[in-house]
Write an enzyme that holds these catalytic residues in place. Structure first.
Site, PDB file in Angstrom:
ATOM      1  N   HIS A   1      58.803 -55.349   5.171  1.00 28.83           N
ATOM      2  CA  HIS A   1      60.037 -55.615   4.429  1.00 28.83           C
ATOM      3  C   HIS A   1      61.184 -55.157   5.301  1.00 28.83           C
ATOM      4  CE1 HIS A   1      63.180 -55.358   1.302  1.00 28.83           C
ATOM      5  NE2 HIS A   1      63.507 -54.229   1.911  1.00 28.83           N
TER       6      HIS A   1
ATOM      7  N   ASN B   1      52.886 -59.782   3.200  1.00 32.60           N
ATOM      8  CA  ASN B   1      53.481 -60.301   4.434  1.00 32.60           C
ATOM      9  C   ASN B   1      53.867 -59.205   5.432  1.00 32.60           C
ATOM     10  OD1 ASN B   1      55.766 -59.320   3.157  1.00 32.60           O
ATOM     11  ND2 ASN B   1      56.850 -61.272   3.121  1.00 32.60           N
TER      12      ASN B   1
ATOM     13  N   THR C   1      59.867 -65.023   5.538  1.00 34.06           N
ATOM     14  CA  THR C   1      59.180 -64.335   4.439  1.00 34.06           C
ATOM     15  C   THR C   1      57.790 -64.911   4.220  1.00 34.06           C
ATOM     16  OG1 THR C   1      61.300 -63.864   3.390  1.00 34.06           O
ATOM     17  CG2 THR C   1      59.349 -63.713   2.002  1.00 34.06           C
TER      18      THR C   1
ATOM     19  N   ARG D   1      55.442 -61.056  10.931  1.00 34.29           N
ATOM     20  CA  ARG D   1      54.731 -61.721   9.832  1.00 34.29           C
ATOM     21  C   ARG D   1      53.732 -62.751  10.343  1.00 34.29           C
ATOM     22  NH1 ARG D   1      60.052 -61.625   6.078  1.00 34.29           N
ATOM     23  NH2 ARG D   1      59.592 -59.676   4.978  1.00 34.29           N
TER      24      ARG D   1
ATOM     25  N   PHE E   1      57.192 -63.668  -9.546  1.00 38.39           N
ATOM     26  CA  PHE E   1      56.387 -62.905  -8.587  1.00 38.39           C
ATOM     27  C   PHE E   1      56.508 -61.395  -8.762  1.00 38.39           C
ATOM     28  CE2 PHE E   1      60.496 -63.753  -6.569  1.00 38.39           C
ATOM     29  CZ  PHE E   1      60.873 -62.480  -6.150  1.00 38.39           C
TER      30      PHE E   1
ATOM     31  N   ARG F   1      65.400 -58.587  11.040  1.00 36.73           N
ATOM     32  CA  ARG F   1      64.976 -59.786  10.308  1.00 36.73           C
ATOM     33  C   ARG F   1      64.399 -60.826  11.279  1.00 36.73           C
ATOM     34  NH1 ARG F   1      65.528 -59.551   5.341  1.00 36.73           N
ATOM     35  NH2 ARG F   1      65.433 -61.773   4.914  1.00 36.73           N
TER      36      ARG F   1
ATOM     37  N   LYS G   1      54.071 -52.620   4.886  1.00 35.25           N
ATOM     38  CA  LYS G   1      53.446 -52.802   3.569  1.00 35.25           C
ATOM     39  C   LYS G   1      51.962 -52.414   3.570  1.00 35.25           C
ATOM     40  CE  LYS G   1      56.693 -56.307   1.947  1.00 35.25           C
ATOM     41  NZ  LYS G   1      56.806 -57.668   1.369  1.00 35.25           N
TER      42      LYS G   1
END
Length: 142
Positions: free
Chosen positions: A117, A114, A93, A104, A59, A87, A11
């Site tokens: 993704h 965070n 998250t 994260r 959000f 994951r 991100k």
């Protein structure tokens, strides 16, 4: 275990903080092969389309604004049980709940920013990969 592909985004905050190499090193040390990758700057329309399932949630607008705030790196990762393992290394998250040593926990700035993704299922991985990559942009490596 089955060989799978999963979709991943680094991100804008992690790109801006120069964490790309560190994140890629984690992918590779976890046994993933990066079989497609590119940097891009999402338009509002691209971000809204990608996150369409969240439209109407409180959000959504903030997420679209954040995801269009700077360049991102999108990649396809391949490996055994790739979706779940990716994951696991991403962490929760909410970075406040992420285990130490996860992406994260180490690279997130906030709940929205965070760092990464990842697809939540094989089916969503297929859809997300197709959103950003044509078949001739993916290069399996054995």
């Amino acid at each position: 275990m089955a060989l799978e592909r999963t979709f991943s985004i680094i991100k804008p905050n992690a790109v801006a903080n120069n964490n790309i190499g560190a994140i890629y090193a984690r992918f590779e040390s976890a046994g993933f092969k990066i079989i497609a990758a590119k940097m891009l700057h999402l338009t509002k329309e691209q971000a809204e389309g990608f996150y369409a399932e969240h439209k109407g949630r409180p959000f959504f607008d903030g997420l679209v604004e954040f995801m269009t705030s700077g360049p991102i790196i999108v990649q396809v990762l391949e490996g055994e049980n790739a979706v779940q393992r990716h994951r696991d290394i991403m962490g929760a998250t909410n970075p406040d709940n992420a285990l130490a040593g996860t992406l994260r926990a180490d690279f997130a700035d906030s709940f929205t920013a965070n760092a990464v993704h990842g697809s939540d299922a094989v089916e969503s991985a297929q859809r997300e990969i197709a959103y950003f990559f044509a078949a001739d942009e993916i290069f399996p490596r054995s």
